[in-house]
Write an enzyme that holds these catalytic residues in place. Structure first.
Site, mmCIF file in Angstrom:
data_model
loop_
_atom_site.group_PDB
_atom_site.id
_atom_site.type_symbol
_atom_site.label_atom_id
_atom_site.label_comp_id
_atom_site.label_asym_id
_atom_site.label_seq_id
_atom_site.Cartn_x
_atom_site.Cartn_y
_atom_site.Cartn_z
ATOM 1 N N LYS A 174 0.202 -4.492 -1.462
ATOM 2 C CA LYS A 174 -0.965 -5.316 -1.821
ATOM 3 C C LYS A 174 -2.194 -4.424 -1.773
ATOM 4 O O LYS A 174 -2.709 -4.101 -0.704
ATOM 5 C CB LYS A 174 -1.161 -6.482 -0.843
ATOM 6 C CG LYS A 174 -2.285 -7.408 -1.302
ATOM 7 C CD LYS A 174 -2.859 -8.284 -0.217
ATOM 8 C CE LYS A 174 -4.137 -7.772 0.386
ATOM 9 N NZ LYS A 174 -5.288 -7.587 -0.517
ATOM 10 N N GLU A 249 -3.973 1.295 11.046
ATOM 11 C CA GLU A 249 -5.006 2.326 10.950
ATOM 12 C C GLU A 249 -6.328 1.595 10.750
ATOM 13 O O GLU A 249 -6.545 1.005 9.695
ATOM 14 C CB GLU A 249 -4.669 3.241 9.764
ATOM 15 C CG GLU A 249 -5.530 4.453 9.688
ATOM 16 C CD GLU A 249 -5.533 5.199 10.992
ATOM 17 O OE1 GLU A 249 -6.621 5.342 11.548
ATOM 18 O OE2 GLU A 249 -4.452 5.596 11.464
ATOM 19 N N CYS A 283 -13.356 5.734 7.233
ATOM 20 C CA CYS A 283 -13.113 5.459 8.653
ATOM 21 C C CYS A 283 -13.398 6.707 9.470
ATOM 22 O O CYS A 283 -13.594 6.630 10.673
ATOM 23 C CB CYS A 283 -11.740 4.879 8.900
ATOM 24 S SG CYS A 283 -10.442 5.667 8.044
ATOM 25 N N GLU A 384 -18.624 -0.279 14.210
ATOM 26 C CA GLU A 384 -18.486 0.426 12.936
ATOM 27 C C GLU A 384 -19.367 -0.255 11.889
ATOM 28 O O GLU A 384 -19.205 -1.438 11.609
ATOM 29 C CB GLU A 384 -17.020 0.398 12.491
ATOM 30 C CG GLU A 384 -16.773 1.247 11.269
ATOM 31 C CD GLU A 384 -15.302 1.319 10.882
ATOM 32 O OE1 GLU A 384 -14.636 0.264 10.895
ATOM 33 O OE2 GLU A 384 -14.829 2.426 10.570
HETATM 34 C C1 UN1 Z 1 -10.273 6.900 5.447
HETATM 35 O O1 UN1 Z 1 -11.483 6.888 5.546
HETATM 36 O O2 UN1 Z 1 -9.637 5.829 5.512
HETATM 37 O O3 UN1 Z 1 -10.460 12.742 6.510
HETATM 38 C C2 UN1 Z 1 -9.473 8.110 5.179
HETATM 39 C C3 UN1 Z 1 -11.002 12.161 5.560
HETATM 40 C C4 UN1 Z 1 -10.157 11.797 4.362
HETATM 41 C C5 UN1 Z 1 -9.414 10.531 4.620
HETATM 42 C C6 UN1 Z 1 -10.269 9.383 5.090
HETATM 43 N N1 UN1 Z 1 -9.248 12.860 4.061
HETATM 44 O O4 UN1 Z 1 -12.186 11.883 5.561
#
Ligand code: UN1
Length: 494
Positions: A174, A249, A283, A384
């Site tokens: 999804k 995650e 993230c 966040e």
């Molecule tokens: C994300 O923000 O979900 O390390 C992944 C990084 C990228 C991946 C981010 N290669 O900023």
């Protein structure tokens, strides 16, 4: 020009059973990009059934062959990189430079997972009994449900889908309803390289109508999720109740420590890239700078200059350095944090509001924002924000900096800028995050290292790297006794 897109279920392109659709929008311009199926539990159920029906034949396909298919897929993605990157920028908003990186990360992951087809190592080990052989092997689990966020609409799905398939599972995906087209492209690519029907399925739609039924469906054995902590925690609770494996995650509140012996200009560049790249919607984004008091003012000045110089606009246009936020909700959320910060006593030294002007008024643009006077316990230092906002926390020592860094509900990425090797190694040991950088910002993880974090960032799993198969396999221990006797381990050994 709006196009009609379909679900991919059991190798067929089909609309939602209800016939309903939703519109995919370009967050930079507000233009409609396409209509996607607004699926429901019955569409999800059809996809899970298709995936289940395909598991046996796929598991019996030799792993090196499964790997070769991923290898061909990687080559095809590389060939279509520009087209895919443009589609990703159109629906997600980040600039082309970054969506090219997003797609490249998918290529890297395809090749990494493909190689695993000729390894997929287990262990052989001596038995404690004579004339007996012992070994352990990885086996697939069954059907993997994948739910992902919109910020890395290509890379993050590939971290989950490619290892899951390589291991012999089938997948129901999804995609985020903010970035459905990248999910559609992935299905097209799999179809083009000849993946058997039902091995990979895509069902478009929202969380309540597709994601949640996926979590609850008895035919889904594993749920791999990237998204918010609130949703992830709900999935984990439901997964525990149903006895299914859940890999999560979630967010980050990533800090860059800058010591007084650091290269300040390098640190400023890294902070600006980590904080404002992807409009802060990673993230791994840098959202706190934990800076030694002796270099605080200089660093604030340099980061402010960089923030104010950034060119905002449609990420498809040449020269644009920062795109919009993904939607109105995010714009509201980030704006809301400006009020929160002000009430807590943080000071805005750059940005702080929605961006307007030529080329910006139909999109969800927010100014690159620098906050100072941030105290470690403030909400703007703990929660966040997921926007182009970075807060400066002043500290007096390395020890204090590390303590401030570690004191948040999240533990994804952290970084230290220093010229002192002892400080660097102390930080490598004591920064309590899944990823630590030295003299490099908090973003830019490579696919062949484990990706994930501690505390509220995850639930102990790591994606990609040498850990990529862990969430998608069980271990099976096999004993072969060729002694011709009933040998009783532990008992006969006494
Ligand atoms: C994300 O923000 O979900 O390390 C992944 C990084 C990228 C991946 C981010 N290669 O900023």
């Amino acid at each position: 020009m709006s196009q009609n897109f379909l679900n991919y279920i059991g190798g067929q392109w089909i609309p939602a059973r209800s016939g309903r659709t939703f519109t995919n929008l370009n967050p930079a311009t507000g233009a409609a990009l396409g209509e996607f199926p607004e699926s429901g539990p019955d569409d999800l159920d059809a996809a899970v059934r298709a995936a289940r029906a395909a598991t046996r034949a796929w598991q019996l396909t030799p792993a090196p062959k499964r790997g070769e298919l991923l290898y061909r897929l990687g080559a095809l993605i590389a060939q279509k990189k520009e087209e895919l990157a443009r589609a990703a920028t159109r629906e997600m908003g980040k600039i082309l430079l970054e969506t090219r990186g997003d797609v490249q990360e998918g290529v890297d992951m395809a090749y990494l997972a493909a190689g695993e087809g000729r390894r997929l190592y287990g262990f052989t080990t001596p038995s404690e009994m004579p004339n007996k052989w012992a070994m352990s092997l990885r086996v697939p689990i069954g059907v993997v449900g994948v739910i992902t966020a919109w910020n890395f609409p290509f890379a993050v799905p590939t971290w989950k889908i490619f290892p899951a398939l390589l291991a012999g599972n089938t997948v129901v995906f999804k995609p985020s309803e903010e970035t459905p087209e990248m999910g559609w492209h992935l299905a097209k690519l799999f179809e083009e390289v000849g993946l058997p029907a039902g091995v990979f399925n895509v069902v478009h739609g929202n969380g309540p109508n597709v994601g949640w039924p996926m979590v609850q469906h008895p035919g889904v054995d594993v749920v791999s999720f990237t998204g918010s902590n609130a949703v992830g925690t709900k999935i984990a609770t439901e997964g525990a109740r149903l006895g299914k494996r859940v890999s999560l995650e979630m967010g980050g509140k990533n800090g860059v420590i800058v010591m007084d012996d650091a290269d300040i200009s390098l640190a400023a560049n890294a902070v600006a890239w980590g904080a404002f790249g992807t409009t802060g919607q990673r993230c791994t984004a840098t959202s706190r700078v934990i800076v030694h008091e002796r270099v605080h003012d200089e660093l604030v000045k340099l980061v402010t200059q960089r923030a104010q110089a950034l060119k905002l606009g449609d990420g498809l246009l040449e020269g644009v350095e920062m795109g919009p936020l993904v939607n109105a909700r995010q714009l509201e959320r980030v704006s809301g944090y400006m009020k929160v910060g002000a009430a807590e006593g943080a000071k805005v030294v750059a940005g702080g509001a929605r961006a307007s002007g030529e080329g910006l008024n139909s999109g969800f643009f927010f100014q690159p924002t620098v906050l100072t006077n941030v105290q470690p316990g403030m909400r703007v230092a703990q929660e966040e924000i997921f926007g182009p906002v970075v807060g400066f926390v002043k500290v007096k020592s390395l020890e204090e900096a590390i303590a401030v860094n570690n004191d948040t509900p999240f533990g994804l990425s952290s970084s230290i800028f220093t010229a002192n090797v002892n400080a660097a190694f102390t930080a490598m040991r004591d920064l309590a995050t899944g990823i630590v950088y030295v003299n490099h910002g908090t973003t830019g993880a490579e696919t062949h290292l484990p990706f994930g974090g501690t505390r509220g960032t995850g639930n102990g799993h790591r994606e990609a790297g040498h850990t990529m198969l862990d969430a998608f396999t069980e271990w099976k221990s096999v004993y072969v006794d060729f002694s011709g006797k009933v040998q009783r381990a532990q008992i006969d050994n006494n």
